[in-house]
Scaffold this active site. Sequence first.
Site, PDB file in Angstrom:
ATOM      1  N   ARG A  65     -11.358   6.988  -3.641  1.00 24.05           N
ATOM      2  CA  ARG A  65     -10.595   6.969  -2.391  1.00 24.05           C
ATOM      3  C   ARG A  65      -9.961   8.338  -2.177  1.00 24.05           C
ATOM      4  NH1 ARG A  65      -4.873   5.647  -2.004  1.00 24.05           N
ATOM      5  NH2 ARG A  65      -4.303   5.409   0.172  1.00 24.05           N
ATOM      6  N   HIS A 108      -2.930  10.227   5.377  1.00 20.65           N
ATOM      7  CA  HIS A 108      -2.059  10.227   4.203  1.00 20.65           C
ATOM      8  C   HIS A 108      -0.976  11.294   4.442  1.00 20.65           C
ATOM      9  CE1 HIS A 108      -1.961   9.023  -0.296  1.00 20.65           C
ATOM     10  NE2 HIS A 108      -0.882   9.745  -0.093  1.00 20.65           N
ATOM     11  N   GLU A 153       0.640   4.020   3.436  1.00 19.25           N
ATOM     12  CA  GLU A 153       2.086   3.838   3.306  1.00 19.25           C
ATOM     13  C   GLU A 153       2.879   4.279   4.542  1.00 19.25           C
ATOM     14  OE1 GLU A 153       3.466   5.638  -0.312  1.00 19.25           O
ATOM     15  OE2 GLU A 153       2.256   4.341  -1.565  1.00 19.25           O
ATOM     16  N   ASN A 289      -0.375  -0.279  -2.793  1.00 20.26           N
ATOM     17  CA  ASN A 289       0.034   0.746  -3.755  1.00 20.26           C
ATOM     18  C   ASN A 289       1.251   0.230  -4.487  1.00 20.26           C
ATOM     19  OD1 ASN A 289      -1.928   2.308  -2.580  1.00 20.26           O
ATOM     20  ND2 ASN A 289      -0.528   3.761  -1.624  1.00 20.26           N
ATOM     21  N   TYR A 291       3.957   0.934  -7.713  1.00 19.37           N
ATOM     22  CA  TYR A 291       4.496   1.768  -8.793  1.00 19.37           C
ATOM     23  C   TYR A 291       5.661   1.105  -9.509  1.00 19.37           C
ATOM     24  CZ  TYR A 291       1.567   5.476  -6.972  1.00 19.37           C
ATOM     25  OH  TYR A 291       0.475   6.204  -6.572  1.00 19.37           O
ATOM     26  N   GLU A 355      -3.462   2.154  -5.327  1.00 27.27           N
ATOM     27  CA  GLU A 355      -2.800   3.165  -6.163  1.00 27.27           C
ATOM     28  C   GLU A 355      -1.953   2.471  -7.202  1.00 27.27           C
ATOM     29  OE1 GLU A 355      -0.440   6.137  -4.104  1.00 27.27           O
ATOM     30  OE2 GLU A 355      -1.974   6.400  -2.557  1.00 27.27           O
TER      31      GLU A 355
HETATM   32  C1  GBH Z   1       2.458   7.222  -3.475  1.00 25.80           C
HETATM   33  O1  GBH Z   1       3.642   6.823  -2.842  1.00 25.80           O
HETATM   34  C2  GBH Z   1       1.707   8.167  -2.595  1.00 25.80           C
HETATM   35  O2  GBH Z   1       0.748   7.483  -1.817  1.00 25.80           O
HETATM   36  C3  GBH Z   1       1.051   9.311  -3.329  1.00 25.80           C
HETATM   37  O3  GBH Z   1       0.658  10.298  -2.423  1.00 25.80           O
HETATM   38  C4  GBH Z   1       2.010   9.856  -4.375  1.00 25.80           C
HETATM   39  O4  GBH Z   1       1.509  10.997  -5.015  1.00 25.80           O
HETATM   40  C5  GBH Z   1       2.253   8.765  -5.365  1.00 25.80           C
HETATM   41  O5  GBH Z   1       2.807   7.658  -4.733  1.00 25.80           O
HETATM   42  C6  GBH Z   1       3.222   9.135  -6.486  1.00 25.80           C
HETATM   43  O6  GBH Z   1       4.507   9.362  -5.994  1.00 25.80           O
HETATM   44  O7  GBH Z   1      13.893   7.872  -3.412  1.00 25.80           O
HETATM   45  O8  GBH Z   1      13.974   6.964  -1.156  1.00 25.80           O
HETATM   46  O9  GBH Z   1      12.782   9.026  -1.607  1.00 25.80           O
HETATM   47  C7  GBH Z   1       4.523   6.086  -3.663  1.00 25.80           C
HETATM   48  C8  GBH Z   1       5.593   5.354  -2.908  1.00 25.80           C
HETATM   49  C9  GBH Z   1       7.775   5.386  -2.047  1.00 25.80           C
HETATM   50  C10 GBH Z   1       7.420   6.226  -4.208  1.00 25.80           C
HETATM   51  C11 GBH Z   1       9.045   6.174  -1.957  1.00 25.80           C
HETATM   52  C12 GBH Z   1       8.671   7.061  -4.129  1.00 25.80           C
HETATM   53  C13 GBH Z   1      10.777   7.362  -3.147  1.00 25.80           C
HETATM   54  C14 GBH Z   1      11.839   6.690  -2.370  1.00 25.80           C
HETATM   55  N1  GBH Z   1       6.838   6.071  -2.903  1.00 25.80           N
HETATM   56  N2  GBH Z   1       9.630   6.448  -3.267  1.00 25.80           N
HETATM   57  S1  GBH Z   1      13.220   7.720  -2.113  1.00 25.80           S
END
Ligand code: GBH
Length: 461
Positions: A65, A108, A153, A289, A291, A355
């Site tokens: 992807r 993205h 996202e 996605n 995490y 992801e």
């Molecule tokens: C993904 O987003 C992305 O799709 C990717 O590009 C990125 O490299 C990967 O994660 C790793 O980070 O503290 O309020 O700023 C992850 C979703 C949502 C995770 C927002 C970090 C931070 C919230 N993200 N979060 S804040």
Amino acid sequence: MSFPDGFVWGVSTSAFQIEGATSADGRGPSIWDTFLADHAGACDHYHRYRDDVGLIRDLGVSAYRFSVSWARVLPDGEKVNPAGLDFYDRLVDELLGAGVAPYATLYHWDLPQALEDLGGWPSRDTAHRFADYAAAVHERLGDRVDTWFTLNEPWVAAFLGYGAGRHAPGRTSTADAFRSAHHLLLAHGLGARALRAAGAAKVGTVLNISPVMTPAQVGDPARPLAEEDAEAVARIDVLANRQFLEPLLRGAYPDELLPVVERACGDLGHVRDGDLGIINQPLDLLGVNYYTPLVVQAQPSEPADPAWPGSEGVLFCTVPTAVTAMGWPIVPDCLTRLLRRLSGEYPDLDLMVTENGADFVDVVTGDGIHDVDRVHFLEEHLRAVRSAIDAGARVRGYLVWTLLDNLEWADGYRRKFGLYHVDFATQRRRPKDSALWYRDVIRRGALPPTRPKRPTLETVA
Ligand code: GBH
């Protein structure tokens, strides 16, 4: 611990994070070029894509992807740049030659700066521009790309980009964040319709759905909640998840959301008659996605976080679990719960983990890159996926974030999510232990019976 026949194993990347070559072949600037000072090189994937497809092939994945850079295809937001499309043309051919299915994500987060200058996502016109862009990319690649994701996202693009200003374009208006969220959804709907009309085989989108819970529920999901904590959880779930899921899949915004949007925007004028019907297109695949969970509790004195309009009285909490180097709690069980929730609420919907991965500090030695933490992270999350499948969730595949150490947005180059280590001075790539482990998992179609042990002081010496 084996996975179903036909389960898709893959790996994900995004254009801005790896391509570099930001002015090659007529590419225009994107909002991330403007937002970040140090970004031009990234992984130089634009020039090294052949070698990188070799790394993808070596993993043995069935799908890759990637995302398409809108600013390569429409540098001024208006006129198609065929040389920009040529790159994806070559990439797709290289992938097919390696036996890897290309999955294309159209957005993205890297809006052409020219479209930001015309108003960006708070402007409705951007959604129509997206549909034109989707059609242009499909026209070039649609004979070889079957699987299309419109957005990655949208919560992040709208609320971190236009609300909290932590992402490009760095604007801080809750009204613009809500308008952006709606226009991103509308862009998805118009784009999905255009792709479908052009004959796209599979159309999906990708959300960062976040399980929301109190600290006590992290270890004990069934824990009953005090009324005010239940209310805090529900409020954040609406903003993070239901704001996107329900328009996409049911054609309506949650009732609880509209007063919050109206308060932020003054009115609901940006949500026009017919929009929800456009947004509610049939979806072949929902990309998830995952995490880390969102952990919250009621805390009356707490002001609203700018990324979460209307979150007065909600405290975002840390929890005493293991965390990644970025401090994100590691809770694999939340992935099981999330996939089961989605399959429970939307029983006909195919899901894919688009992801999952982690930032850790890797141990770089002469004989390899040792990242046992990442191996453990991936293993535990794959077990979680397997448990969800056993419980009946329709999970069609799993894609690791990410192929290469890369440009982690506002955090720059110091965050490492790759299966392959990148030396940014030389652009040399080397497989980490996690890459070798993932290859073994894919070859078996199952998790190996034992997992690698964390080195002890003796074995390191
Ligand atoms: C993904 O987003 C992305 O799709 C990717 O590009 C990125 O490299 C990967 O994660 C790793 O980070 O503290 O309020 O700023 C992850 C979703 C949502 C995770 C927002 C970090 C931070 C919230 N993200 N979060 S804040």
